[in-house]
Design a protein around this motif. Structure first.
Motif, PDB file in Angstrom:
ATOM      1  N   ILE A   1       0.849  -1.196   0.000  1.00 14.13           N
ATOM      2  CA  ILE A   1       0.000   0.000   0.000  1.00 14.13           C
ATOM      3  C   ILE A   1       0.885   1.246   0.000  1.00 14.13           C
ATOM      4  CG2 ILE A   1      -1.750   1.293   1.292  1.00 14.13           C
ATOM      5  CD1 ILE A   1      -2.702  -1.380   2.430  1.00 14.13           C
ATOM      6  N   PRO A   2       0.610   2.221  -0.885  1.00 14.90           N
ATOM      7  CA  PRO A   2       1.418   3.449  -0.922  1.00 14.90           C
ATOM      8  C   PRO A   2       1.419   4.154   0.429  1.00 14.90           C
ATOM      9  CG  PRO A   2      -0.002   3.316  -2.852  1.00 14.90           C
ATOM     10  CD  PRO A   2      -0.434   2.212  -1.928  1.00 14.90           C
ATOM     11  N   VAL A   3       2.584   4.669   0.800  1.00 12.07           N
ATOM     12  CA  VAL A   3       2.736   5.401   2.061  1.00 12.07           C
ATOM     13  C   VAL A   3       3.052   6.857   1.742  1.00 12.07           C
ATOM     14  CG1 VAL A   3       4.055   5.624   4.195  1.00 12.07           C
ATOM     15  CG2 VAL A   3       3.535   3.345   3.265  1.00 12.07           C
ATOM     16  N   VAL A   4       2.299   7.761   2.351  1.00 11.74           N
ATOM     17  CA  VAL A   4       2.466   9.201   2.129  1.00 11.74           C
ATOM     18  C   VAL A   4       2.884   9.850   3.442  1.00 11.74           C
ATOM     19  CG1 VAL A   4       1.262  11.350   1.571  1.00 11.74           C
ATOM     20  CG2 VAL A   4       0.779   9.287   0.250  1.00 11.74           C
ATOM     21  N   VAL A   5       3.878  10.731   3.373  1.00  6.92           N
ATOM     22  CA  VAL A   5       4.388  11.406   4.572  1.00  6.92           C
ATOM     23  C   VAL A   5       3.860  12.830   4.632  1.00  6.92           C
ATOM     24  CG1 VAL A   5       6.449  12.227   5.773  1.00  6.92           C
ATOM     25  CG2 VAL A   5       6.476  10.015   4.608  1.00  6.92           C
ATOM     26  N   MET A   6       3.358  13.221   5.799  1.00  9.87           N
ATOM     27  CA  MET A   6       2.834  14.568   6.026  1.00  9.87           C
ATOM     28  C   MET A   6       3.771  15.330   6.947  1.00  9.87           C
ATOM     29  SD  MET A   6      -1.191  13.819   6.737  1.00  9.87           S
ATOM     30  CE  MET A   6      -0.805  12.908   8.239  1.00  9.87           C
ATOM     31  N   PRO A   7       4.369  16.428   6.471  1.00  2.00           N
ATOM     32  CA  PRO A   7       5.195  17.253   7.364  1.00  2.00           C
ATOM     33  C   PRO A   7       4.349  17.892   8.451  1.00  2.00           C
ATOM     34  CG  PRO A   7       5.585  17.772   5.050  1.00  2.00           C
ATOM     35  CD  PRO A   7       4.353  16.923   5.103  1.00  2.00           C
ATOM     36  N   ARG A   8       4.935  18.093   9.620  1.00  2.00           N
ATOM     37  CA  ARG A   8       4.234  18.783  10.695  1.00  2.00           C
ATOM     38  C   ARG A   8       4.166  20.266  10.389  1.00  2.00           C
ATOM     39  NH1 ARG A   8       3.293  16.099  15.437  1.00  2.00           N
ATOM     40  NH2 ARG A   8       3.049  18.061  16.523  1.00  2.00           N
ATOM     41  N   GLN A   9       3.121  20.915  10.860  1.00  2.00           N
ATOM     42  CA  GLN A   9       2.951  22.343  10.630  1.00  2.00           C
ATOM     43  C   GLN A   9       3.582  23.164  11.747  1.00  2.00           C
ATOM     44  OE1 GLN A   9      -1.391  22.022  10.224  1.00  2.00           O
ATOM     45  NE2 GLN A   9      -1.160  23.287   8.415  1.00  2.00           N
ATOM     46  N   ALA A  10       3.993  24.365  11.400  1.00  2.00           N
ATOM     47  CA  ALA A  10       4.557  25.267  12.415  1.00  2.00           C
ATOM     48  C   ALA A  10       3.533  25.600  13.475  1.00  2.00           C
ATOM     49  CB  ALA A  10       5.047  26.543  11.740  1.00  2.00           C
ATOM     50  N   SER A  11       2.240  25.513  13.106  1.00  2.92           N
ATOM     51  CA  SER A  11       1.189  25.849  14.063  1.00  2.92           C
ATOM     52  C   SER A  11       1.124  24.857  15.216  1.00  2.92           C
ATOM     53  CB  SER A  11      -0.171  25.897  13.364  1.00  2.92           C
ATOM     54  OG  SER A  11      -0.473  24.655  12.767  1.00  2.92           O
ATOM     55  N   ASP A  12       1.816  23.720  15.080  1.00  4.04           N
ATOM     56  CA  ASP A  12       1.841  22.768  16.184  1.00  4.04           C
ATOM     57  C   ASP A  12       2.470  23.400  17.425  1.00  4.04           C
ATOM     58  OD1 ASP A  12       0.703  20.877  14.603  1.00  4.04           O
ATOM     59  OD2 ASP A  12       2.551  19.775  14.195  1.00  4.04           O
ATOM     60  N   MET A  13       3.248  24.473  17.246  1.00  5.67           N
ATOM     61  CA  MET A  13       3.865  25.173  18.365  1.00  5.67           C
ATOM     62  C   MET A  13       2.819  25.658  19.364  1.00  5.67           C
ATOM     63  SD  MET A  13       6.753  26.093  19.648  1.00  5.67           S
ATOM     64  CE  MET A  13       7.892  26.009  18.258  1.00  5.67           C
ATOM     65  N   LEU A  14       1.603  25.863  18.870  1.00  6.85           N
ATOM     66  CA  LEU A  14       0.514  26.321  19.738  1.00  6.85           C
ATOM     67  C   LEU A  14       0.369  25.431  20.955  1.00  6.85           C
ATOM     68  CD1 LEU A  14      -2.139  27.947  20.300  1.00  6.85           C
ATOM     69  CD2 LEU A  14      -3.313  26.238  18.902  1.00  6.85           C
ATOM     70  N   TYR A  15       0.521  24.125  20.736  1.00 11.35           N
ATOM     71  CA  TYR A  15       0.267  23.186  21.820  1.00 11.35           C
ATOM     72  C   TYR A  15       1.455  23.061  22.774  1.00 11.35           C
ATOM     73  CZ  TYR A  15      -3.496  22.350  18.650  1.00 11.35           C
ATOM     74  OH  TYR A  15      -4.561  22.537  17.814  1.00 11.35           O
ATOM     75  N   ARG A  16       2.602  23.639  22.378  1.00 11.61           N
ATOM     76  CA  ARG A  16       3.725  23.700  23.312  1.00 11.61           C
ATOM     77  C   ARG A  16       3.593  24.926  24.221  1.00 11.61           C
ATOM     78  NH1 ARG A  16       6.247  22.245  18.381  1.00 11.61           N
ATOM     79  NH2 ARG A  16       7.118  20.141  18.423  1.00 11.61           N
ATOM     80  N   ILE A  17       2.866  25.940  23.688  1.00 11.99           N
ATOM     81  CA  ILE A  17       2.724  27.191  24.429  1.00 11.99           C
ATOM     82  C   ILE A  17       1.518  27.152  25.363  1.00 11.99           C
ATOM     83  CG2 ILE A  17       2.353  29.686  24.167  1.00 11.99           C
ATOM     84  CD1 ILE A  17       3.722  29.450  21.438  1.00 11.99           C
ATOM     85  N   ILE A  18       0.420  26.580  24.860  1.00 10.07           N
ATOM     86  CA  ILE A  18      -0.820  26.559  25.638  1.00 10.07           C
ATOM     87  C   ILE A  18      -1.088  25.125  26.106  1.00 10.07           C
ATOM     88  CG2 ILE A  18      -3.279  27.115  25.628  1.00 10.07           C
ATOM     89  CD1 ILE A  18      -2.742  28.975  23.284  1.00 10.07           C
ATOM     90  N   PRO A  19      -0.879  24.805  27.363  1.00  7.45           N
ATOM     91  CA  PRO A  19      -1.059  23.436  27.851  1.00  7.45           C
ATOM     92  C   PRO A  19      -2.539  23.079  27.997  1.00  7.45           C
ATOM     93  CG  PRO A  19      -0.510  24.884  29.661  1.00  7.45           C
ATOM     94  CD  PRO A  19      -0.434  25.726  28.414  1.00  7.45           C
TER      95      PRO A  19
END
Length: 278
Positions: free
Chosen positions: A40-58
């Motif tokens: 089955i084909p495997v596709v990779v998704m890069p993480r978004q910079a917006s993920d930083m939100l969850y490091r800032i706001i617990p």
């Protein structure tokens, strides 16, 4: 066995059992895939910079889950419309507070179902070609700069009656083969003319009838997102007055699709990028 490897093995097992078309993995999982084989084909998704939100706001686990699930669904829909994904996907979600597996069929999305009701346009070669070209323009721009343009697909006679040329039509009189949007060899020409003001008018079969076209549709009857300009308003309006569908590329790189005067799809290729793994 490491947790990530166990999750990948589970995702592959589920995908093979349900005959999924694609497996979506976050880039943090790519090194864990070593030694795990699947057809089955495997596709990779890069993480978004917006993920930083969850490091800032617990303590935003619930919101994080909703956001990441929605992003995976958007990737699946965008991939399906582009033709890179053909059906159900099994996706792995890598959150800060949890990892999970999602099974999703993009054909069940509102966007795809809405387009399928429009004479099966979502399955047409012309629409898929326009989506692929729009994604390239959104990601790459032209000659080092971002550009905005629009493609009006279908019901070309009505669209031409409700529009006029801003400049001489560069496609008039040329061989239909040289005007086919489905022929990738023609894309450099289309990308060049995408820098002009106005829109492309394309037939159901994929023949580019005109570019540099100004839409005369009355945009007062449609509602679009605040901050969007005349190209979006006119493109939405022409789909309210005709049977056409509009694919609009913003200079910001966002792609929006309009049908019946309403926006039905919004894709941010810069944040939804993927790459195929061998």
């Amino acid at each position: 066995m490491q947790t990530k490897q166990a999750i990948i093995r589970s995702a592959v097992d589920i995908a093979e059992r349900i005959h999924a078309s694609t497996i979506l993995l976050p880039d943090s999982y790519t090194s864990e895939r070593i030694g795990i084989e699947t057809e089955i084909p495997v596709v990779v998704m890069p993480r978004q910079a917006s993920d930083m939100l969850y490091r800032i706001i617990p303590n935003h686990v619930e919101k994080e889950e909703v956001v990441l699930h929605e992003r995976t669904r958007k990737v699946a829909v965008a991939g399906y419309l582009e033709g890179a994904i053909s059906g159900t996907i099994v996706g792995v979600i890598d959150g800060l507070h949890f990892d999970s597996i999602i099974v999703y069929d993009p054909r069940e999305s509102y966007a795809v179902k809405s387009l399928q009701e429009h004479k099966g346009l979502v399955n047409s070669d012309a629409f898929r070609a326009v989506m692929k070209l729009a994604l390239e323009l959104a990601l790459e721009g032209r000659e080092g700069r971002h550009i905005g343009t629009a493609f009006i697909i279908g019901d070309e006679r009505s669209v031409l009656r409700a529009s006029h040329q801003l400049l001489l039509n560069p496609f008039k009189g040329h061989d239909p083969h040289d005007r086919m949007i489905t022929d990738r060899d023609n894309w450099e020409t289309f990308k060049e003319f995408a820098q002009l003001d106005g829109v492309f008018v394309i037939s159901d079969e994929g023949t580019v009838c005109a570019s540099g076209r100004y839409l005369d549709a009355d945009a007062r009857s449609v509602r679009i997102q605040q901050g969007l300009g005349g190209r979006h308003a006119a493109s939405a309006a022409i789909t309210a007055e005709t049977e056409a569908v509009a694919v609009v590329v913003s200079e910001s790189g966002v792609i929006r699709v309009y049908q019946d005067g309403e926006q039905i799809i919004e894709i941010e290729p810069g944040g939804l990028g993927w790459m195929m793994l061998p």
